[in-house]
Design a protein around this motif. Structure first.
Motif, mmCIF file in Angstrom:
data_model
loop_
_atom_site.group_PDB
_atom_site.id
_atom_site.type_symbol
_atom_site.label_atom_id
_atom_site.label_comp_id
_atom_site.label_asym_id
_atom_site.label_seq_id
_atom_site.Cartn_x
_atom_site.Cartn_y
_atom_site.Cartn_z
ATOM 1 N N VAL A 1 0.841 -1.207 0.000
ATOM 2 C CA VAL A 1 0.000 0.000 0.000
ATOM 3 C C VAL A 1 0.871 1.250 0.000
ATOM 4 O O VAL A 1 0.639 2.187 -0.769
ATOM 5 N N PHE B 1 -7.171 7.527 -7.698
ATOM 6 C CA PHE B 1 -7.462 6.434 -6.782
ATOM 7 C C PHE B 1 -8.897 5.925 -6.924
ATOM 8 O O PHE B 1 -9.162 4.751 -6.671
ATOM 9 N N THR C 1 -12.289 4.405 -8.162
ATOM 10 C CA THR C 1 -12.608 3.388 -9.145
ATOM 11 C C THR C 1 -14.114 3.286 -9.355
ATOM 12 O O THR C 1 -14.892 3.537 -8.428
ATOM 13 N N PRO D 1 -15.891 -1.069 -7.723
ATOM 14 C CA PRO D 1 -15.504 -1.533 -6.382
ATOM 15 C C PRO D 1 -15.802 -3.006 -6.135
ATOM 16 O O PRO D 1 -15.010 -3.709 -5.485
ATOM 17 N N HIS E 1 -13.193 -5.187 -7.763
ATOM 18 C CA HIS E 1 -11.944 -5.157 -6.994
ATOM 19 C C HIS E 1 -12.085 -5.989 -5.715
ATOM 20 O O HIS E 1 -11.127 -6.656 -5.297
ATOM 21 N N GLY F 1 -9.764 -9.046 -4.959
ATOM 22 C CA GLY F 1 -8.962 -9.004 -3.753
ATOM 23 C C GLY F 1 -9.209 -10.205 -2.862
ATOM 24 O O GLY F 1 -8.267 -10.780 -2.302
ATOM 25 N N ARG G 1 -4.176 0.654 -10.154
ATOM 26 C CA ARG G 1 -5.295 0.582 -9.216
ATOM 27 C C ARG G 1 -5.574 -0.858 -8.800
ATOM 28 O O ARG G 1 -5.958 -1.120 -7.657
ATOM 29 N N TYR H 1 -5.444 -1.686 -4.790
ATOM 30 C CA TYR H 1 -6.575 -2.204 -4.023
ATOM 31 C C TYR H 1 -6.334 -3.637 -3.561
ATOM 32 O O TYR H 1 -6.833 -4.047 -2.509
ATOM 33 N N ILE I 1 -4.416 -3.264 -0.401
ATOM 34 C CA ILE I 1 -5.308 -2.869 0.695
ATOM 35 C C ILE I 1 -6.045 -4.090 1.239
ATOM 36 O O ILE I 1 -6.162 -4.281 2.460
#
Length: 308
Positions: free
Chosen positions: A41, A55, A57, A60, A63, A67, A176, A180, A183
């Motif tokens: 990050v 940042f 997007t 979401p 992502h 993720g 991005r 993410y 994160i």
């Protein structure tokens, strides 16, 4: 020549594997995932600010799914690295291109868009034969679970690959996707450490840092992030099939690190198994490259998914 960035990325990923294996003596898997996300990050935030990137997007949920699957794969892989010799752990995880080709074939075949491919069937069968040859010579009862977990990591990595490809089709920039994902890794590591007592009955322990431990955690985070960038450059500028096959050099690097640091002794049958997996993985990659049609606007960000 641009494809050679993949050699650099594979070398860095093998260093990440070494750092993870050494760090597993000092930290839990959840902590390693957390600190890897923390370093990622910070690195990507600085990178995006310097590049004046955006940042926000519009995707979401995509992502979130990428993720979740990617972090689960990463978590399982880090666990397997801590329990298995480095070369087998890397090899089992690097079966993701085989799983990916199989998933794409199955999806197309069920929709009536793909005819049966004997070449792919042979490649997949050979991969499992290679796995058997790799694990059987050095198999121990306590290695069954981490071996299965390493295989599952490769399967989840293939699913993450598909989601990253989908984000690329939607026009999402690579930075991005990586940001993410980092994160998600950070959040998952924190939650895993906090809620671990609910599943294991062992109280949460935040291990104290030592200079060696900090160096290893930084090694994990920096090597993984820089490797992603190098891999992305290789896929963007190089020839896809060449780059994908060069990725398997990571297994060779990891085997050498295992011999150097842990004196791993792999017999001829294990090396033959690794060779079969390398060849069948290359064949599956060829199948995938030949059969997946990219739209003109698609960005080739497949590399990020193999973060394992």
């Amino acid at each position: 020549m641009q494809s050679l960035w993949m050699l650099f990325a594979s070398f860095l990923f093998s260093i990440m594997g070494v750092c993870v294996k050494l760090a597993s003596n000092h930290y839990s898997t959840a902590e390693i995932v957390m600190y890897r996300g923390m370093v990622g990050v910070g690195f990507m935030f600085s990178f995006i600010r310097l590049r004046r990137g955006i940042f926000r997007t519009a995707f979401p949920l995509q992502h979130l799914w990428r993720g979740a699957v990617g972090v689960a794969s990463l978590w399982l892989w880090f666990y397997a690295i801590g329990k298995l010799p480095l070369a087998p752990a890397m090899t089992l995880n690097y079966m993701s291109p085989v799983w990916l080709a199989l998933i794409l074939f199955a999806g197309g075949w069920l929709r009536g868009r793909t005819r049966f491919e004997w070449g792919l069937a042979v490649a997949v069968t050979a991969s499992f034969i290679g796995v058997t040859m790799l694990l059987r010579p050095s198999f121990q009862a306590d290695q069954l679970q981490p071996s299965i977990i390493a295989l599952m990591s490769g399967m989840l990595s293939a699913l993450a690959y598909l989601q990253v490809r989908r984000l690329g089709q939607l026009g999402e920039p690579e930075y991005r996707v990586v940001f993410y994902f980092s994160i998600m890794g950070l959040v998952a590591g924190v939650l895993g450490s906090l809620f671990n007592p609910m599943f294991s009955g062992v109280p949460t322990v935040w291990h104290a840092h030592t200079p060696q431990g900090v160096a290893l955690l930084l090694g994990v985070g920096v090597s993984a992030t820089v490797a992603q960038i190098a891999m992305t450059r290789a896929y963007r500028l190089g020839k896809t099939l060449v780059v994908a096959n060069l990725q398997y050099t990571g297994i060779v690097f990891s085997s050498l690190w295992g011999i150097l640091f842990w004196r791993d002794a792999l017999g001829w049958l294990s090396w033959a198994g690794i060779g079969i997996i390398l060849i069948s993985g290359s064949a599956a990659t060829f199948y995938n490259t030949r059969n997946v049609k990219r739209s003109p606007l698609e960005t080739p960000v497949d590399a990020i998914a193999n973060e394992v």
